[in-house]
Design a protein around this motif. Structure first.
Motif, PDB file in Angstrom:
ATOM      1  N   GLU A 249       0.810  -1.220   0.000  1.00 32.88           N
ATOM      2  CA  GLU A 249       0.000   0.000   0.000  1.00 32.88           C
ATOM      3  C   GLU A 249       0.844   1.271   0.000  1.00 32.88           C
ATOM      4  N   MET A 250       2.164   1.122  -0.140  1.00 37.03           N
ATOM      5  CA  MET A 250       3.026   2.300  -0.043  1.00 37.03           C
ATOM      6  C   MET A 250       3.133   3.041  -1.373  1.00 37.03           C
ATOM      7  N   ASP A 251       3.313   4.377  -1.282  1.00 39.82           N
ATOM      8  CA  ASP A 251       3.630   5.122  -2.498  1.00 39.82           C
ATOM      9  C   ASP A 251       5.164   5.148  -2.665  1.00 39.82           C
ATOM     10  N   THR A 252       5.611   5.732  -3.762  1.00 40.35           N
ATOM     11  CA  THR A 252       7.036   5.675  -4.091  1.00 40.35           C
ATOM     12  C   THR A 252       7.919   6.175  -2.948  1.00 40.35           C
ATOM     13  N   GLU A 253       7.523   7.313  -2.383  1.00 38.53           N
ATOM     14  CA  GLU A 253       8.353   7.887  -1.338  1.00 38.53           C
ATOM     15  C   GLU A 253       8.446   6.963  -0.124  1.00 38.53           C
ATOM     16  N   GLU A 254       7.312   6.377   0.227  1.00 41.07           N
ATOM     17  CA  GLU A 254       7.299   5.458   1.372  1.00 41.07           C
ATOM     18  C   GLU A 254       8.157   4.223   1.093  1.00 41.07           C
ATOM     19  N   ILE A 255       8.091   3.751  -0.154  1.00 38.35           N
ATOM     20  CA  ILE A 255       8.908   2.583  -0.507  1.00 38.35           C
ATOM     21  C   ILE A 255      10.389   2.932  -0.366  1.00 38.35           C
ATOM     22  N   VAL A 256      10.747   4.101  -0.861  1.00 39.56           N
ATOM     23  CA  VAL A 256      12.151   4.495  -0.791  1.00 39.56           C
ATOM     24  C   VAL A 256      12.617   4.524   0.664  1.00 39.56           C
ATOM     25  N   SER A 257      11.797   5.106   1.549  1.00 41.01           N
ATOM     26  CA  SER A 257      12.292   5.187   2.925  1.00 41.01           C
ATOM     27  C   SER A 257      12.241   3.820   3.616  1.00 41.01           C
ATOM     28  N   TYR A 258      11.240   3.011   3.278  1.00 36.69           N
ATOM     29  CA  TYR A 258      11.147   1.667   3.891  1.00 36.69           C
ATOM     30  C   TYR A 258      12.308   0.781   3.441  1.00 36.69           C
TER      31      TYR A 258
ATOM     32  N   GLU B 101       2.270  -9.056  -2.691  1.00 41.93           N
ATOM     33  CA  GLU B 101       3.450  -8.191  -2.557  1.00 41.93           C
ATOM     34  C   GLU B 101       3.840  -7.962  -1.095  1.00 41.93           C
ATOM     35  N   VAL B 102       4.157  -9.058  -0.428  1.00 49.48           N
ATOM     36  CA  VAL B 102       4.588  -8.978   0.968  1.00 49.48           C
ATOM     37  C   VAL B 102       6.102  -9.184   1.006  1.00 49.48           C
ATOM     38  N   THR B 103       6.802  -8.260   1.671  1.00 51.69           N
ATOM     39  CA  THR B 103       8.261  -8.336   1.696  1.00 51.69           C
ATOM     40  C   THR B 103       8.756  -9.187   2.866  1.00 51.69           C
TER      41      THR B 103
ATOM     42  N   LEU C 272       7.106  -3.721  -9.914  1.00 54.17           N
ATOM     43  CA  LEU C 272       6.051  -3.250  -9.017  1.00 54.17           C
ATOM     44  C   LEU C 272       4.838  -2.760  -9.779  1.00 54.17           C
ATOM     45  N   SER C 273       5.093  -2.073 -10.904  1.00 53.55           N
ATOM     46  CA  SER C 273       3.957  -1.611 -11.698  1.00 53.55           C
ATOM     47  C   SER C 273       4.383  -1.458 -13.139  1.00 53.55           C
ATOM     48  N   MET C 274       3.396  -1.550 -14.008  1.00 51.74           N
ATOM     49  CA  MET C 274       3.659  -1.517 -15.456  1.00 51.74           C
ATOM     50  C   MET C 274       2.563  -0.685 -16.102  1.00 51.74           C
ATOM     51  N   GLN C 275       2.957   0.267 -16.930  1.00 53.59           N
ATOM     52  CA  GLN C 275       1.976   1.137 -17.608  1.00 53.59           C
ATOM     53  C   GLN C 275       1.805   0.700 -19.062  1.00 53.59           C
ATOM     54  N   PRO C 276       0.649   1.021 -19.649  1.00 56.49           N
ATOM     55  CA  PRO C 276       0.429   0.679 -21.062  1.00 56.49           C
ATOM     56  C   PRO C 276       1.465   1.328 -21.989  1.00 56.49           C
ATOM     57  N   ASP C 277       2.090   2.460 -21.551  1.00 49.64           N
ATOM     58  CA  ASP C 277       3.100   3.090 -22.396  1.00 49.64           C
ATOM     59  C   ASP C 277       4.477   2.421 -22.237  1.00 49.64           C
ATOM     60  N   LYS C 278       4.467   1.280 -21.534  1.00 51.02           N
ATOM     61  CA  LYS C 278       5.685   0.467 -21.364  1.00 51.02           C
ATOM     62  C   LYS C 278       6.741   1.131 -20.471  1.00 51.02           C
ATOM     63  N   SER C 279       6.272   1.975 -19.580  1.00 50.18           N
ATOM     64  CA  SER C 279       7.163   2.434 -18.529  1.00 50.18           C
ATOM     65  C   SER C 279       6.815   1.617 -17.285  1.00 50.18           C
ATOM     66  N   MET C 280       7.799   1.408 -16.445  1.00 49.76           N
ATOM     67  CA  MET C 280       7.560   0.518 -15.300  1.00 49.76           C
ATOM     68  C   MET C 280       8.453   0.901 -14.134  1.00 49.76           C
ATOM     69  N   THR C 281       8.024   0.439 -12.949  1.00 49.54           N
ATOM     70  CA  THR C 281       8.821   0.648 -11.754  1.00 49.54           C
ATOM     71  C   THR C 281       9.316  -0.704 -11.263  1.00 49.54           C
ATOM     72  N   LEU C 282      10.625  -0.802 -11.077  1.00 44.19           N
ATOM     73  CA  LEU C 282      11.207  -2.058 -10.599  1.00 44.19           C
ATOM     74  C   LEU C 282      11.733  -1.868  -9.181  1.00 44.19           C
ATOM     75  N   LEU C 283      11.633  -2.923  -8.395  1.00 45.24           N
ATOM     76  CA  LEU C 283      12.274  -2.944  -7.084  1.00 45.24           C
ATOM     77  C   LEU C 283      13.505  -3.841  -7.221  1.00 45.24           C
ATOM     78  N   THR C 284      14.671  -3.235  -7.142  1.00 44.08           N
ATOM     79  CA  THR C 284      15.918  -3.973  -7.351  1.00 44.08           C
ATOM     80  C   THR C 284      16.668  -4.046  -6.026  1.00 44.08           C
ATOM     81  N   PRO C 285      17.718  -4.865  -5.970  1.00 46.43           N
ATOM     82  CA  PRO C 285      18.515  -4.912  -4.735  1.00 46.43           C
ATOM     83  C   PRO C 285      19.124  -3.549  -4.386  1.00 46.43           C
ATOM     84  N   ASN C 286      19.160  -2.629  -5.362  1.00 44.12           N
ATOM     85  CA  ASN C 286      19.676  -1.291  -5.079  1.00 44.12           C
ATOM     86  C   ASN C 286      18.581  -0.253  -4.935  1.00 44.12           C
ATOM     87  N   GLY C 287      17.356  -0.707  -4.767  1.00 45.61           N
ATOM     88  CA  GLY C 287      16.263   0.240  -4.605  1.00 45.61           C
ATOM     89  C   GLY C 287      15.407   0.333  -5.851  1.00 45.61           C
TER      90      GLY C 287
END
Lengths: 484, 418
Positions: free
Chosen positions: A386-395, A411-413, B92-107
């Motif tokens: 349920e976090m937004d980007t900023e919350e994810i960054v700080s978490y 999506e449970v860490t 974490l999320s994927m948009q129809p315009d093919k932009s996406m957010t990834l959670l990597t070991p570096n954030g």
């Protein structure tokens, strides 16, 4: 040496944890004895999660005196404990105009019980505005805007954590097998034997749910018996949670409020329960029962997509012979207080009952002196999903384990799972109720092997000792021949 | 965007590093595209890593490899390629315009792609979905989960086992459990034919005298903490349990091999139209979905029998993604492919009719001596036996297409010769 408590509570369901948390406001030694390895695993975890408006109970019953007042306490209770609660409002619907009288009777009953905002709606347009997908045949509904939904297991966990933080002792895996009245010279009232230990207490509160009749028997109180009645449920995928907006009941019958269709507090939709009296407690589901549940639900929502059914489960109602709550000091034993027969609307009534029991204890001589250190607030486990980007960054900056998603469906860490274990989860089900891992669409298919590893690691036990829900519910029988 | 978040641009992002994603990514890189493969596990290979039995690669390499061996052929090539492999990374999320957010070991990492290939594989159907009533003890799990516990974690989840469903995973795990000293007391299949490959029925059940109960299903589960047993019942023609046929069997492990479902979450998230039959996206002959530049391949599109087919689809999707990313227009898939007589589904569901294409289909009922054909044409492929458990894969050639270019739709059908 045995542990000595001012008050011993038997049972860590919603009632036991609710009373424990209320008592933790005072300078008292309180101990809770629970036979399971976790809180809320009896009646508390498997019910509809409805906070009823309070029109169902017949005026004059014990039930009626606690339902509407309990309902009013919910915002405050859940807010300070950080538990999801939604006041969605409920419908009792009928397709038969000649049944309008029944709705009117419920409305009158509700008003007598102090329920606010009740309204009978016969305007089809208005009905559909409030509940777009309800069956076209509905002629009239009783609308109760104050009804709500809560995740009952989450609530008992929150009460437990807050009570514990304020000094209450919890003993798990401790089924009570004997209670003895002491002689006057001992200086306290009871010996309670549980899980191989002996506890001394001045007061015993019997909040043992289905087993409260058995516990009362131990002090010679045979004034009531508990008759378990099973209720079965279907749970649907959260993907279609918006299809149902309110808590939907059919017209009630003598024995139950009928099979309801409602959104659950944490998303998804619930169908159920049916009502099956049992000789012996069992939470196994049956084909016949589940068919009843499906048929009941389809009467209210004939077009709902039943391919979205994700799982089924059953719970038990702890019904007393009188069909009413049994709350008060036992006639058979001084300082022994029954809080039994807490079937529906027990969850609704729980905050009011908890307060009331404090009054009973005070009346029977327990000295209550407020503990200035009491902190009513309990913080939830952060929810990555349920976090937004900023919350994810700080978490994720704070916890390396927050970059490791273990349960992909919800999506449970790993950070959340480890925190759940730190807060008292010792089993897969304990983690599930705290974090929702294994509640998603794969139902644990992908994450179970990792959860076993994390639990074993954190608890310092072998993976073979990890269980789904305590007792003999092990997951791994032995190592393979080649064992990597 | 948060200042702590980094961002990148790629020609192609492939989500999933199993056989489908590895093939698509590798093909993309070979053709000069900048490719990223995103894999949430600690290694590439996907489910191949837990499939330590052999039988992989017969169609492509003409030899029988184990899952890890098959995976290794790709991982070594990818290692030498320009593919940017991101392990332990979650979309974490994927948009129809093919932009996406990834959670990597570096954030967090924001990525913009020209084309996306969703090679997310499949998940197993759960007990809840098939609605078996009964208790909720431990000792009931999908067969693939048991396979991971045994082959990757080194633990046997039970000693006396019953398997529901004759899908390939269930058959293979039965043999594996037997080798490990567990007793597999039986396999039940609700249909009146096995749904896994025939070679697996023979090599995994018959060779070990494990009984296969066709037209049977599990109708009750006993036990409150650990599984104590199950009830096995016969079903009628409508697949409903026949009363009075129930038989109790003591087991401590029930494995479910009752089908796979494409992992379609990102297709849904980006608004791709899904097929009700396959539960994967509707695709054309390049495995492009109806959202331009979003491709699928492998089990995320439909459940395939052989990893070889998955790989070939991955190559094809990789070709498509390269063309799309490079602004070479792919032909418009204006012809609908229809599943006609005795066909459950055909993939692709639409084609341009300009390029030769391979199609895969599953029949609805087992049959012998059939022609798989396109209605109203003389294009047809003979098969001696067809069954829903075995996917049929054939190719429509350039010559064939020349003959049927005036058709507005291609209706496939499976008909007996007699």
């Amino acid at each position: 040496m045995s542990d000595r408590y001012d008050v011993i509570i038997v049972g860590a369901g919603i009632i036991g944890t609710g009373i424990a948390r209320e008592l933790s406001r005072y300078k008292l030694d309180v101990g809770v004895l629970e036979k399971k390895p976790d809180v809320g695993w009896g009646t508390t975890k498997a019910n509809s999660g409805i906070i009823h408006a309070g029109y169902d109970a017949k005026p004059g019953t014990v039930k009626s005196s606690f339902s509407a007042p309990g309902n009013k306490m919910y915002e405050k209770w859940t807010e300070v404990l950080s538990v999801p609660f939604k006041r969605l409002g409920s419908f009792v619907s009928t397709e038969d105009e000649s049944q309008l009288g029944k709705l009117e009777k419920l409305l009158e009953q509700g008003e007598e019980n102090g329920v606010e905002g009740l309204e009978i709606i016969t305007d089809r347009r208005k009905i559909e505005e409030l509940e777009p997908n309800i069956t076209k045949g509905v002629e009239a509904v009783l609308y109760a805007p104050t009804a709500g939904v809560v995740a009952p297991y989450k609530l008992s966990i929150a009460l437990y954590e807050n009570a514990r933080a304020n000094g209450v002792d919890f003993q798990f895996n401790s089924p009570v097998n004997d209670i003895t009245k002491t002689s006057e010279a001992d200086g306290f009232e009871f010996y309670v034997e549980a899980g191989g230990s002996r506890y001394e207490g001045d007061y015993v509160i019997n909040a043992a749910g289905i087993y409260s009749g058995k516990i009362a028997d131990m002090v010679g109180d045979d004034s009531f018996s508990i008759f378990p009645a099973r209720g079965e449920y279907y749970l649907l995928d959260s993907e279609i949670e918006e299809y149902v907006r309110r808590i939907n009941f059919p017209l009630p019958t003598e024995e139950s409020k009928g099979i309801l269709v409602t959104p659950a507090a944490e998303g998804s939709i619930i169908f159920g329960p049916n009502h099956q009296p049992l000789d012996k407690p069992s939470v196994a589901t049956t084909q016949t029962g589940l068919d009843q549940v499906l048929n009941g639900a389809m009467k209210l929502f004939p077009d709902i997509d039943t391919s979205k059914i994700r799982t089924n489960f059953a719970g038990l109602r702890a019904k007393a012979g009188s069909d009413d709550f049994v709350i008060g000091e036992s006639g058979a034993a001084r300082n022994f207080i029954n809080v039994a027969g807490i079937q529906s609307p027990g969850l609704t009534a729980a905050p009011a009952i908890s307060k009331h029991v404090i009054g009973i204890l005070e009346e029977s001589g327990l000295e209550l002196s407020e503990d200035p250190g009491f902190d009513p607030k309990r913080e939830p486990i952060p929810k990555f999903a349920e976090m937004d980007t900023e919350e994810i960054v700080s978490y994720t900056d704070k916890y390396e384990a927050a970059k490791d998603i273990v349960c992909r469906c919800e999506e449970v860490t790993r950070a959340e799972i480890e925190e759940a274990i730190d807060r008292g989860a010792t089993t897969l089900d304990g983690i599930k109720f705290r974090t929702r891992s294994r509640m998603g669409s794969c139902q644990g298919g992908f994450c179970t092997p990792r959860l076993i590893e994390i639990l074993a690691d954190k608890l310092g036990i072998s993976p073979k000792e990890v269980t789904k829900k305590g007792d003999n519910s092990y997951l791994l029988a032995e190592e393979t021949k080649k064992g990597e | 965007m948060n200042s702590n978040t980094k961002s990148l641009k790629k020609d192609i992002v492939v989500v999933g590093g199993g056989p489908a994603g590895m093939a698509a990514g590798l093909r993309g890189a070979e053709e000069g595209a900048e490719v990223m493969i995103v894999e949430r596990d600690i290694e590439l290979g996907g489910i191949l890593n837990q499939c330590i039995h052999n039988g992989f690669g017969v169609e492509i390499y003409g030899e029988e490899l184990t899952g890890p061996e098959y995976a290794e052929r790709f991982t070594s090539q990818i290692g030498e390629s320009t593919v940017d492999v991101r392990l332990n990374t979650f979309v974490l999320s994927m948009q129809p315009d093919k932009s996406m957010t990834l959670l990597t070991p570096n954030g967090l990492l924001e990525v913009e792609a020209e084309a996306v290939v969703l090679a997310t594989g499949a998940r197993e159907r759960s007990r809840g979905e098939i609605r078996i009533p009964g208790g909720r003890p431990s000792g009931v799990m999908p067969a693939g989960t048991a396979q991971e516990l045994i082959n990757k974690k080194g633990f046997l989840p039970g000693k006396r086992v019953f398997v529901l469903g004759s899908g390939d995973i269930g058959l293979i795990i039965s043999r594996r459990l037997t080798w490990e000293g567990a007793e597999v007391v039986g396999v039940a299949e609700i249909m009146d034919y096995p749904t896994g490959l025939n070679r697996n029925v023979v090599q995994c059940l018959h060779d070990y005298d494990i009984p296969l109960h066709l037209s049977h299903t599990v109708t009750d589960i006993y036990g409150s903490d650990r599984l104590k047993g199950i009830k096995l019942s016969r079903v009628d023609d409508g697949m409903q349990p026949v009363e009075g046929t129930g038989k109790d069997i003591d087991v401590d492990l029930l494995l479910l091999s009752v089908g796979l479902v494409p992992e379609n979450d990102f297709f849904k998230e980006t608004g791709v139209t899904l097929s009700e039959k396959t539960r994967g996206p509707i695709v054309d002959e390049w495995f492009q979905t109806d959202v331009p530049g979003i491709f699928g391949c492998g089990n995320s599109v439909h459940i395939e029998d052989l990893v070889d087919w998955v790989t070939m689809d991955g190559f094809r999707a990789g070709d498509g993604a390269v063309a799309y990313a490079g602004n070479d227009s792919l032909p418009n898939p204006e012809k609908e492919v229809i599943a006609g007589e005795n066909i459950n589904y055909v993939v692709p569901q639409k084609v341009s009719g300009e390029d030769p294409f391979r199609f895969a289909l599953r029949v609805e009922e087992p049959m012998e001596n059939v022609d798989i054909s396109i209605k109203g044409t003389d294009i047809s492929f003979f098969q001696r036996i067809v069954t829903p458990g075995e996917m049929e894969v054939e190719e429509v050639s350039k010559d064939d297409l020349a003959k049927i270019k005036e058709l507005e739709e291609f209706e496939f059908e499976v008909k007996g010769r007699n």
